[in-house]
Design a protein around this motif. Sequence first.
Motif, mmCIF file in Angstrom:
data_model
loop_
_atom_site.group_PDB
_atom_site.id
_atom_site.type_symbol
_atom_site.label_atom_id
_atom_site.label_comp_id
_atom_site.label_asym_id
_atom_site.label_seq_id
_atom_site.Cartn_x
_atom_site.Cartn_y
_atom_site.Cartn_z
ATOM 1 N N PRO A 141 -1.184 4.051 -8.153
ATOM 2 C CA PRO A 141 -2.358 3.229 -8.452
ATOM 3 C C PRO A 141 -2.078 1.739 -8.217
ATOM 4 C CG PRO A 141 -2.034 4.864 -10.168
ATOM 5 C CD PRO A 141 -0.832 4.940 -9.276
ATOM 6 N N GLY A 142 -2.916 1.114 -7.404
ATOM 7 C CA GLY A 142 -2.783 -0.314 -7.148
ATOM 8 C C GLY A 142 -1.783 -0.686 -6.082
ATOM 9 N N ASN A 143 -0.940 0.253 -5.668
ATOM 10 C CA ASN A 143 0.100 -0.034 -4.677
ATOM 11 C C ASN A 143 -0.436 0.283 -3.280
ATOM 12 O OD1 ASN A 143 2.353 -0.188 -3.037
ATOM 13 N ND2 ASN A 143 3.653 1.116 -4.301
ATOM 14 N N PRO A 144 -0.624 -0.738 -2.416
ATOM 15 C CA PRO A 144 -1.198 -0.497 -1.090
ATOM 16 C C PRO A 144 -0.183 -0.004 -0.066
ATOM 17 C CG PRO A 144 -0.733 -2.823 -1.317
ATOM 18 C CD PRO A 144 -0.353 -2.181 -2.638
ATOM 19 N N THR A 145 1.096 0.134 -0.468
ATOM 20 C CA THR A 145 2.150 0.503 0.468
ATOM 21 C C THR A 145 2.549 1.965 0.325
ATOM 22 O OG1 THR A 145 4.179 0.156 -0.849
ATOM 23 C CG2 THR A 145 3.069 -1.805 0.021
ATOM 24 N N ILE A 146 3.382 2.399 1.261
ATOM 25 C CA ILE A 146 3.914 3.764 1.225
ATOM 26 C C ILE A 146 5.297 3.775 0.557
ATOM 27 C CG2 ILE A 146 2.530 4.634 3.125
ATOM 28 C CD1 ILE A 146 6.116 3.544 3.730
ATOM 29 N N VAL A 147 5.645 2.668 -0.102
ATOM 30 C CA VAL A 147 6.943 2.522 -0.774
ATOM 31 C C VAL A 147 6.726 2.480 -2.289
ATOM 32 C CG1 VAL A 147 9.024 1.104 -0.999
ATOM 33 C CG2 VAL A 147 7.803 1.203 1.195
ATOM 34 N N PRO A 148 7.468 3.259 -3.063
ATOM 35 C CA PRO A 148 7.302 3.221 -4.519
ATOM 36 C C PRO A 148 7.589 1.832 -5.085
ATOM 37 C CG PRO A 148 8.671 5.087 -3.862
ATOM 38 C CD PRO A 148 8.502 4.225 -2.651
ATOM 39 N N GLN A 149 6.862 1.457 -6.121
ATOM 40 C CA GLN A 149 7.088 0.156 -6.738
ATOM 41 C C GLN A 149 8.512 0.019 -7.247
ATOM 42 O OE1 GLN A 149 4.103 -1.270 -9.525
ATOM 43 N NE2 GLN A 149 5.624 -2.468 -10.665
ATOM 44 N N SER A 150 9.092 1.106 -7.727
ATOM 45 C CA SER A 150 10.459 1.043 -8.250
ATOM 46 C C SER A 150 11.451 0.593 -7.185
ATOM 47 C CB SER A 150 10.877 2.415 -8.799
ATOM 48 O OG SER A 150 10.813 3.413 -7.773
ATOM 49 N N LEU A 151 11.158 0.866 -5.921
ATOM 50 C CA LEU A 151 12.012 0.415 -4.822
ATOM 51 C C LEU A 151 11.662 -1.013 -4.412
ATOM 52 C CD1 LEU A 151 14.221 0.966 -2.798
ATOM 53 C CD2 LEU A 151 12.581 2.261 -1.407
#
Length: 348
Positions: A141-151
């Motif tokens: 949710p809210g993340n426009p990328t294909i990369v996890p926020q944790s990374l």
Amino acid sequence: MAPLKPIFCATHPRACSTAFERVFMTRKDLACVHEPFGDAFYYGPERMSVRYEKDEETRKASGFNNSTYKSIFDQIEEGSEGKRTFIKDITYYLLPPDQQPAKIAPSLDSKKRGIGTETVVNGVNGSSHKPPFPYPTEGEPGNPTIVPQSLLEKFHFTFLIRDPHSSIPSYYRCCIPPLDKMTGFYEFYPSEAGYDELRRFFDYTREAGLVGNQIAGGSRENVNGSPDKPEICMIDADELLDDPEGVLRVYCKSVGLEFSHDMLNWDNEEDHARAKAAFEKWKGFHEDAIDSKDLKPRAHKKAAKTEAEWDAEWKEKYGEKAAKVIRDTVDANMADYHYLKQFVLKKA
């Protein structure tokens, strides 16, 4: 004290970013990584671009047809040799084209679904001419990328922009003769201008707390937000070209590097060899940066032009039809450029 995070300079095509990158390639205390994620975006089993979808031979010839987003992140970490890393890359390599909803790249997805990358590649939505995206994964949710926020949280993000009146025709030129034979880009995609993706990613970094609210070089009075978050550190290419030292002093301070005048000159055999090796895979795009010797203030600031003068210049160089494509693409990206320009770092 926690170790400083790798620096990730997020940008769009033709933003003078390779000249900017050469500055940091002079430093022996940094491991510089040049545009790594294009390998996965264009050629690998998780590719999102359709540019080479009908050309498996080119994908294989690139040497990156097995590059996944995870393998690239792993290579970046393994290749640092204990040094702090400086990455410069195009933001849209991490965002699905055409504002498609983001889904985490299968190789980076922590949720095991029994669907591997190979399955994704072979199940190309019923067509051999569509890329493996969209993936059979979920987005955050809210993340426009294909990369996890944790990374993404492991990196210190900075940003670089340039007026579309300069960047768009520069990119167009790389997609037509004679340069297209070097670049391998035989068609100009307006969707690769990159401003929309950069703006959406920038906004996400602020909302997710990857950067704070303080603009680099600005006053620290009346600042809302956590002081321990990285500053908003955004460069406009024209300011960089007019005053390299002034801009770089603020940038270096913001990312925790000590500025040195030696960073502005790379006219030696070792630095030239390093740059040539790094830029080899994107032939035709970086010849000016490869041949450069230093970064010094340009003799004359960019002259202001009317829109009619820009149109006339593009028509003379590329013809009427191409000039209209360039004009439409410039116009489509100006609002995003002006939005991002509000956050450009403040020089002393």
